[in-house]
Design a protein around this motif. Structure first.
Motif, short mmCIF file in Angstrom:
data_model
loop_
_atom_site.label_atom_id
_atom_site.label_comp_id
_atom_site.label_asym_id
_atom_site.label_seq_id
_atom_site.Cartn_x
_atom_site.Cartn_y
_atom_site.Cartn_z
N GLY A 47 -89.67 4.48 -36.62
CA GLY A 47 -89.23 3.08 -36.63
C GLY A 47 -87.74 2.83 -36.50
O GLY A 47 -87.34 1.71 -36.17
N SER A 48 -86.88 3.82 -36.74
CA SER A 48 -85.43 3.54 -36.65
C SER A 48 -84.62 4.83 -36.53
O SER A 48 -85.02 5.87 -37.06
CB SER A 48 -84.98 2.77 -37.90
OG SER A 48 -85.43 3.42 -39.07
N VAL A 147 -84.65 1.50 -32.23
CA VAL A 147 -86.06 1.71 -32.59
C VAL A 147 -86.66 2.73 -31.61
O VAL A 147 -86.80 2.44 -30.41
CB VAL A 147 -86.84 0.37 -32.52
CG1 VAL A 147 -88.29 0.57 -32.93
CG2 VAL A 147 -86.17 -0.67 -33.40
N GLN A 266 -90.18 -4.96 -38.08
CA GLN A 266 -90.13 -3.51 -38.38
C GLN A 266 -91.40 -2.80 -37.91
O GLN A 266 -92.51 -3.26 -38.16
CB GLN A 266 -89.96 -3.34 -39.90
CG GLN A 266 -89.73 -1.93 -40.34
CD GLN A 266 -89.05 -1.87 -41.72
OE1 GLN A 266 -88.38 -2.82 -42.12
NE2 GLN A 266 -89.23 -0.78 -42.42
N ILE A 267 -91.21 -1.65 -37.26
CA ILE A 267 -92.35 -0.85 -36.83
C ILE A 267 -92.64 0.17 -37.93
O ILE A 267 -91.73 0.84 -38.41
CB ILE A 267 -92.03 -0.14 -35.50
CG1 ILE A 267 -91.98 -1.18 -34.38
CG2 ILE A 267 -93.02 0.96 -35.18
CD1 ILE A 267 -91.79 -0.62 -32.99
N GLY A 268 -93.91 0.29 -38.33
CA GLY A 268 -94.27 1.26 -39.36
C GLY A 268 -94.22 0.64 -40.74
O GLY A 268 -94.22 -0.59 -40.89
#
Ligand SMILES: Cc1cc2nc3c(=O)[nH]c(=O)nc-3n(C[C@H](O)[C@H](O)[C@H](O)COP(=O)(O)OP(=O)(O)OC[C@H]3O[C@@H](n4cnc5c(N)ncnc54)[C@H](O)[C@@H]3O)c2cc1C
Length: 390
Positions: A47-48, A147, A266-268
């Motif tokens: 995610g980051s 990301v 946010q991913i995840g």
């Protein structure tokens, strides 16, 4: 026998950017990956990834990092996908911190906007941080995070749109060196190429075993996600909390905790993502498992809570990710000795993702042109040569 002028093996963080850069130039290119990127079984997930220009690792990375910001912005405007979040990056360290000293010197030398902050001022501005008594900070407001999943998907989208062919779920078994050109072998198929680029991350040494001197050792790294205690959610949001790295002597000479704030879209897992940049556990990359080690989770929470008293509840999610460590922790980008049409780009040693767009362009230059681009010369294989006896 099938023929493709250029073949990119491995389409993760770096390979997807190389594929896009080559396809943009109108060159016929084939990309092959054993899985279906973006995926969470290599080095480019979670995610980051922190991106900063005031680089302490080596001064020659700084111009590349500065150009990388433009590369991410270009990718965003080409695809409409948000890759870059400029929430700022805060580094802290004590009087002997090399991280702080080298970052400050990079900022001064290259005119990067960055602010030195004494501990009291730091505490006023970000009261959630309780760094050791002798720490000071360096804040780079234009820095932040990118990301990885979006970056990989966006580079593959550009590549496809520009005519690249992509094979996923196909593992390259070997690269044979023929008289005229290399041949890539997978699933009983043979592809002749004028140029092959190996961006196979932690699996690179399987395809290029001769690169022993560069090490390219796969290591497992844990990452965890922590929510705040109830009522303090705003303090961990990217509008209030920058990305951070705390260079604390107590963590040993070559390790530091870092974190990336929670953010919209946010991913995840939710919450602050926390990791430890330092030595990991060597492993066979095929054995990567995501199940967290309870002892590691407890240690992360205990140690990070010292910098953020009362802010976090224990981690609610964890994952593993792969570092591919080179001998000196600098990237390895060069032609492979004895295989003039094969380029390797690996050994990103836990800090490569931020550079993906700029490295994509430079690696394309290297694969399609003659000379190693001058600003990549510090990343060449000759640095691992045995010293010659007089
Ligand atoms: C926990 C963690 C935190 C990090 N934090 C940061 C950070 O804050 N900032 C930063 O800049 N960098 C960071 N990094 C480093 C960065 O993520 C990596 O340097 C980068 O993602 C490496 O990309 P890669 O393309 O080399 O590897 P990968 O993305 O793993 O890509 C390799 C690809 O090759 C494919 N492949 C392998 N073998 C074959 C084969 N034989 N045939 C076909 N395909 C094959 C794999 O399936 C994979 O898709 C971090 C890394 C980790 C693990």
């Amino acid at each position: 026998m099938e023929r493709d002028p250029v073949i990119v093996i491995g389409l993760g963080g770096i390979g997807s950017a190389v594929l896009a850069a080559i396809a943009r130039r109108g060159v016929r290119v084939l990309g092959i990956d054993r899985l279906s990127p973006p995926h969470d079984m290599g080095s480019s997930h979670g995610g980051s990834r922190i991106i900063r220009a005031a680089y302490f690792e080596h001064p020659d990375y700084v111009p590349l990092a500065q150009e990388a910001f433009q590369g991410w912005e270009r990718l965003e405007s080409d695809t409409g996908r948000r890759c870059l979040h400029r929430c700022g990056v805060l580094l802290t360290g004590g009087p002997d911190s090399e991280v702080l000293r080298e970052s400050m010197s990079a900022a001064v030398k290259y005119g990067i906007v960055a602010e030195e902050i004494e501990r009291d001022a730091l505490r006023k501005r970000w009261p959630m941080f309780e760094v050791p008594e002798d720490h000071r900070g360096l804040f780079e407001p234009g820095a932040g995070f990118v990301v990885p999943e979006t970056g990989v998907a966006a580079h593959l989208e550009v590549a496809r749109r520009q005519g690249a062919e992509i094979l996923t779920g196909v593992e390259v078994e070997a690269i044979e060196q023929g008289d005229r050109c290399p041949t890539v072998i997978c699933n009983g198929r043979r592809f002749e190429a004028t140029s092959v680029i190996v961006t196979a991350g932690a699996w690179t040494r399987r395809l290029l075993p001769e690169l022993a001197a560069a090490t390219l050792e796969p290591q497992r790294k844990a990452i965890v996600w922590c929510r705040s205690v109830q009522g303090r959610e705003e303090e961990i949001d990217s509008s209030r909390m920058p990305a951070w790295l705390i260079d604390d002597e107590a963590c040993g000479a070559d390790g530091a905790y870092y974190g990336i704030p929670s953010h919209a879209g946010q991913i995840g897992p939710a919450g602050v993502k926390i990791g430890f940049h330092g030595p990991g556990v060597p492993l066979d990359p095929d054995d990567l498992r995501h199940e967290p080690d309870p002892e590691v989770l407890a240690r992360f929470h205990r140690e990070v809570s010292e910098y953020f008293p009362g802010l976090f509840v224990p981690p609610h999610a964890a994952k593993s990710c792969l570092y591919t460590m080179s001998t000196d922790q600098h990237f390895v980008i060069d032609r492979v000795p004895g295989r003039p049409q094969v380029v390797v780009a690996a050994g990103f040693s836990g800090h490569g993702f931020k550079f993906a767009p700029v490295l994509g362009e430079r690696i394309a230059d290297l694969a399609l042109g003659q000379e190693v681009p001058a600003d990549l010369s510090f990343l060449g294989l000759s640095r691992f040569d045995e010293p010659q006896l007089p």
